[in-house]
Design a protein around this motif. Structure first.
Motif, PDB file in Angstrom:
ATOM      1  N   GLY A 177       5.240   4.538  -3.862  1.00 14.08           N
ATOM      2  CA  GLY A 177       5.299   3.360  -3.015  1.00 14.08           C
ATOM      3  C   GLY A 177       4.223   2.320  -3.292  1.00 14.08           C
ATOM      4  O   GLY A 177       4.250   1.238  -2.721  1.00 14.08           O
ATOM      5  N   GLU A 178       3.277   2.631  -4.147  1.00 13.42           N
ATOM      6  CA  GLU A 178       2.242   1.654  -4.466  1.00 13.42           C
ATOM      7  C   GLU A 178       2.803   0.530  -5.336  1.00 13.42           C
ATOM      8  O   GLU A 178       3.775   0.725  -6.058  1.00 13.42           O
ATOM      9  CB  GLU A 178       1.096   2.327  -5.229  1.00 13.42           C
ATOM     10  CG  GLU A 178       0.080   2.994  -4.327  1.00 13.42           C
ATOM     11  CD  GLU A 178      -1.184   3.329  -5.097  1.00 13.42           C
ATOM     12  OE1 GLU A 178      -2.231   2.741  -4.788  1.00 13.42           O
ATOM     13  OE2 GLU A 178      -1.119   4.176  -5.992  1.00 13.42           O
ATOM     14  N   LYS A 179       2.187  -0.630  -5.224  1.00 11.25           N
ATOM     15  CA  LYS A 179       2.524  -1.743  -6.112  1.00 11.25           C
ATOM     16  C   LYS A 179       1.249  -2.106  -6.859  1.00 11.25           C
ATOM     17  O   LYS A 179       0.368  -2.782  -6.322  1.00 11.25           O
ATOM     18  CB  LYS A 179       3.032  -2.962  -5.317  1.00 11.25           C
ATOM     19  CG  LYS A 179       4.382  -2.725  -4.645  1.00 11.25           C
ATOM     20  CD  LYS A 179       4.211  -2.313  -3.213  1.00 11.25           C
ATOM     21  CE  LYS A 179       5.497  -2.005  -2.481  1.00 11.25           C
ATOM     22  NZ  LYS A 179       6.207  -0.821  -2.865  1.00 11.25           N
ATOM     23  N   ILE A 180       1.188  -1.628  -8.097  1.00 13.33           N
ATOM     24  CA  ILE A 180      -0.009  -1.839  -8.896  1.00 13.33           C
ATOM     25  C   ILE A 180       0.187  -3.084  -9.747  1.00 13.33           C
ATOM     26  O   ILE A 180       1.178  -3.204 -10.463  1.00 13.33           O
ATOM     27  CB  ILE A 180      -0.259  -0.642  -9.844  1.00 13.33           C
ATOM     28  CG1 ILE A 180      -0.221   0.678  -9.090  1.00 13.33           C
ATOM     29  CG2 ILE A 180      -1.551  -0.828 -10.620  1.00 13.33           C
ATOM     30  CD1 ILE A 180      -1.326   0.837  -8.086  1.00 13.33           C
TER      31      ILE A 180
ATOM     32  N   ARG B  44      -1.852 -11.081  -5.365  1.00  9.89           N
ATOM     33  CA  ARG B  44      -2.503 -11.148  -4.066  1.00  9.89           C
ATOM     34  C   ARG B  44      -1.547 -10.778  -2.931  1.00  9.89           C
ATOM     35  O   ARG B  44      -1.888 -10.070  -2.006  1.00  9.89           O
ATOM     36  CB  ARG B  44      -3.007 -12.572  -3.852  1.00  9.89           C
ATOM     37  CG  ARG B  44      -4.214 -12.666  -2.932  1.00  9.89           C
ATOM     38  CD  ARG B  44      -4.515 -14.100  -2.607  1.00  9.89           C
ATOM     39  NE  ARG B  44      -4.802 -14.888  -3.807  1.00  9.89           N
ATOM     40  CZ  ARG B  44      -5.963 -15.516  -3.995  1.00  9.89           C
ATOM     41  NH1 ARG B  44      -6.926 -15.426  -3.114  1.00  9.89           N
ATOM     42  NH2 ARG B  44      -6.140 -16.254  -5.066  1.00  9.89           N
ATOM     43  N   GLU B  45      -0.319 -11.269  -3.074  1.00  8.99           N
ATOM     44  CA  GLU B  45       0.627 -11.140  -1.974  1.00  8.99           C
ATOM     45  C   GLU B  45       1.277  -9.758  -1.920  1.00  8.99           C
ATOM     46  O   GLU B  45       1.467  -9.188  -0.854  1.00  8.99           O
ATOM     47  CB  GLU B  45       1.717 -12.209  -2.148  1.00  8.99           C
ATOM     48  CG  GLU B  45       2.504 -12.503  -0.894  1.00  8.99           C
ATOM     49  CD  GLU B  45       3.540 -13.577  -1.152  1.00  8.99           C
ATOM     50  OE1 GLU B  45       4.614 -13.498  -0.553  1.00  8.99           O
ATOM     51  OE2 GLU B  45       3.273 -14.477  -1.989  1.00  8.99           O
ATOM     52  N   VAL B  46       1.628  -9.238  -3.077  1.00 10.93           N
ATOM     53  CA  VAL B  46       2.458  -8.036  -3.128  1.00 10.93           C
ATOM     54  C   VAL B  46       1.675  -6.775  -3.495  1.00 10.93           C
ATOM     55  O   VAL B  46       1.988  -5.684  -3.045  1.00 10.93           O
ATOM     56  CB  VAL B  46       3.628  -8.230  -4.132  1.00 10.93           C
ATOM     57  CG1 VAL B  46       4.498  -6.987  -4.221  1.00 10.93           C
ATOM     58  CG2 VAL B  46       4.469  -9.430  -3.726  1.00 10.93           C
ATOM     59  N   GLY B  47       0.643  -6.935  -4.307  1.00  6.49           N
ATOM     60  CA  GLY B  47      -0.053  -5.761  -4.828  1.00  6.49           C
ATOM     61  C   GLY B  47      -0.706  -4.928  -3.732  1.00  6.49           C
ATOM     62  O   GLY B  47      -1.227  -5.463  -2.745  1.00  6.49           O
ATOM     63  N   THR B  48      -0.662  -3.585  -3.915  1.00  3.86           N
ATOM     64  CA  THR B  48      -1.482  -2.741  -3.054  1.00  3.86           C
ATOM     65  C   THR B  48      -2.834  -2.520  -3.739  1.00  3.86           C
ATOM     66  O   THR B  48      -3.837  -2.305  -3.099  1.00  3.86           O
ATOM     67  CB  THR B  48      -0.808  -1.391  -2.793  1.00  3.86           C
ATOM     68  OG1 THR B  48      -0.413  -0.812  -4.044  1.00  3.86           O
ATOM     69  CG2 THR B  48       0.427  -1.550  -1.921  1.00  3.86           C
ATOM     70  N   LYS B  49      -2.790  -2.564  -5.078  1.00  7.10           N
ATOM     71  CA  LYS B  49      -4.020  -2.474  -5.867  1.00  7.10           C
ATOM     72  C   LYS B  49      -3.902  -3.473  -7.014  1.00  7.10           C
ATOM     73  O   LYS B  49      -2.812  -3.699  -7.523  1.00  7.10           O
ATOM     74  CB  LYS B  49      -4.165  -1.075  -6.483  1.00  7.10           C
ATOM     75  CG  LYS B  49      -4.490   0.026  -5.507  1.00  7.10           C
ATOM     76  CD  LYS B  49      -6.000   0.212  -5.409  1.00  7.10           C
ATOM     77  CE  LYS B  49      -6.341   1.260  -4.370  1.00  7.10           C
ATOM     78  NZ  LYS B  49      -5.696   2.555  -4.679  1.00  7.10           N
TER      79      LYS B  49
END
Lengths: 241, 233
Positions: free
Chosen positions: A28-31, A201-206
């Motif tokens: 589920g992360e968005k790297i 900035r908007e979507v990333g979790t990391k």
């Protein structure tokens, strides 16, 4: 979900592109990976689905070591979607057949199921009326949206994006990012190499910063952009923001 | 004027009508087409195989043994005259075979295969690498990617040079007279030496070749246009 251990990649034993990467991606992360050109970020991404064979190190995906010599590479790739900078739609096939090819040939779905699934995906990106067109008849933004749903048709567990908007005319970047944002909201695990800082900035979790074959810095988007630690990242951000 | 005209008619009669000679040309054309067609098919099979051999990757970036074998084949075939290859086949390698047409087909097939190999290889290499990567990234195997994505696009690329190769092959079969086959060229030559009137037989044979090849060109042009559907913008 994905664990990378001590990953090295060199070409012709001369050009060392990746120099020891360790990283772990959770479900589920968005790297989002950023960095100057030549920093190895695309190579890193391409190692994850073994389009490039790592020279050294291990990659684990859902508990299996995919870098093991006897790993079934084709099977692993069925679960990892990839979107390319240059779309790479199959130019000999119509849009619907681009999307249906892999699910049918790999016997993941019947023809009828694959068609239904493809149409659903096409509607999701608003391109259902293009189903019988050939790739050469579409705009860049349309091609990339199709490329994304072509990968999604295999129901991947993770999606890799290799500079998906870099080859697009500026006015088409938005429509592709929109699709990617929707995908992020739907819970997909995503690893994105991009120059779109707004998206990071908007979507990333990391957000990761790569330079000279290493992950130099890693942080949450807010921290990454407002409080960069290393000099190299500060310099990079001063140029791109 | 009258005289010249009747002379031409007479020459035509001697060349084509007397003793039903037109049947000989027809038979000759039959031999030419038979050898050309089956040699082209054989050449396509051999050439495609050689192309895949040449494209097969070895270990650690080195050349594969298949690549090496194919390269030797290409060197030998392209480095010697087709007439000699035909004579060697007929008098040495296949000297126990009685069927001249079969020997000609094999000889020309082997010869054409070498040229077709390079055409096919170039056609496959011309397909963007991204197409293969996209196929593989979806989980398709190397063979599936080749079959469903690369080869259909390569076929389009190779059509013009392949047509060229077929045309060259068809004309090159004119040397089968060397091993006693009565193809169109040999028939024309024989009739001109028998009648002492070379004009009509030789020009006639040339016209027949021309018409056949023109038809082939038109056919290939049609095929090519049909395959360009996916390129329409």
């Amino acid at each position: 979900m994905i664990t990378v251990k001590n990953l090295y990649k060199s070409f012709n034993e001369e050009i060392h592109v990746l120099k020891g990467i360790d990283y772990h991606v959770e479900q589920g992360e968005k790297i989002v990976i950023v960095g100057p050109s030549g920093s190895g970020k695309s190579t890193f991404l391409r190692c994850l689905n073994l389009l490039e064979r790592p020279s050294k190190g291990e990659i684990w995906f859902d508990g299996d070591e995919i870098t093991a010599p006897k790993a079934n590479v084709n099977h692993i790739r069925e679960h990892m979607g990839m979107v390319f900078q240059h779309f790479n739609l199959f130019s000999n096939l119509t849009i619907i057949n681009n999307i249906m090819l892999a699910p049918i040939k790999l016997k993941v779905m019947s023809k009828a199921e694959a068609y239904e699934n493809a149409m659903k995906l096409l509607q999701r990106v608003g391109l259902a009326e293009k189903k019988d067109a050939y790739p050469s008849q579409l705009s860049g933004g349309q091609k990339q949206r199709i490329a994304i749903v072509r990968s999604l048709a295999m129901n991947p567990r993770v999606m890799l994006f290799d500079e998906p908007t870099s080859a697009l005319d500026p006015e088409m970047v938005g429509e592709v990012l929109e699709v990617m944002k929707d995908l992020a909201v739907s819970g997909m695990t995503m690893i994105v190499v991009t120059h779109e800082m707004g998206f990071a900035r908007e979507v990333g979790t990391k957000v990761l910063f790569m330079d000279e074959g290493l992950i130099v810095e890693e942080n949450t988007p807010t921290e990454f952009f407002t409080n960069p630690q290393s000099d190299r990242l500060k310099e990079f951000l001063s140029k791109v923001l | 004027m009258q005289e010249a005209f009747s002379k031409i008619v007479q020459m035509f009669e001697i060349a084509f009508i007397t003793g039903d000679r037109w049947k000989l040309y027809l038979n000759g054309l039959g031999v030419t087409l038979q050898v050309s067609f089956f040699a082209a098919v054989l050449g396509l099979l051999i050439g495609s195989t050689l192309a895949l051999m040449k494209l097969s990757a070895g270990k650690n970036g080195r050349r594969s043994i298949w690549d090496y074998i194919a390269s030797v084949y290409l060197d030998i075939i392209r480095g010697t005259p087709a007439v000699l290859q035909l004579l060697i086949m007929y008098f040495i390698i296949l000297s126990s075979v009685r069927n001249g047409i079969l020997i000609a087909i094999i000889s020309f097939g082997i010869n054409s295969g070498a040229y077709v190999a390079e055409i096919v290889r170039a056609g496959i290499l011309a397909v963007d690498k991204g197409q293969t990567e996209a196929g593989r990234s979806l989980g398709l195997s190397k063979a599936q990617t080749m079959l469903y994505i690369v080869i259909p696009q390569a076929v389009k690329n190779v059509l013009p040079p392949m047509g060229n190769e077929f045309i060259v092959l068809l004309k090159e079969t004119a040397i089968v007279g060397y091993v006693g086959l009565s193809d169109l060229t040999r028939i024309a030559n024989q009739i001109s030496s028998r009648t002492y009137e070379p004009f009509m037989p030789l020009i006639g044979a040339a016209v027949i070749y021309f018409i056949i090849i023109k038809m082939l060109t038109v056919l290939l042009g049609k095929l090519e246009r049909r395959m360009r559907v996916s390129d329409n913008r």
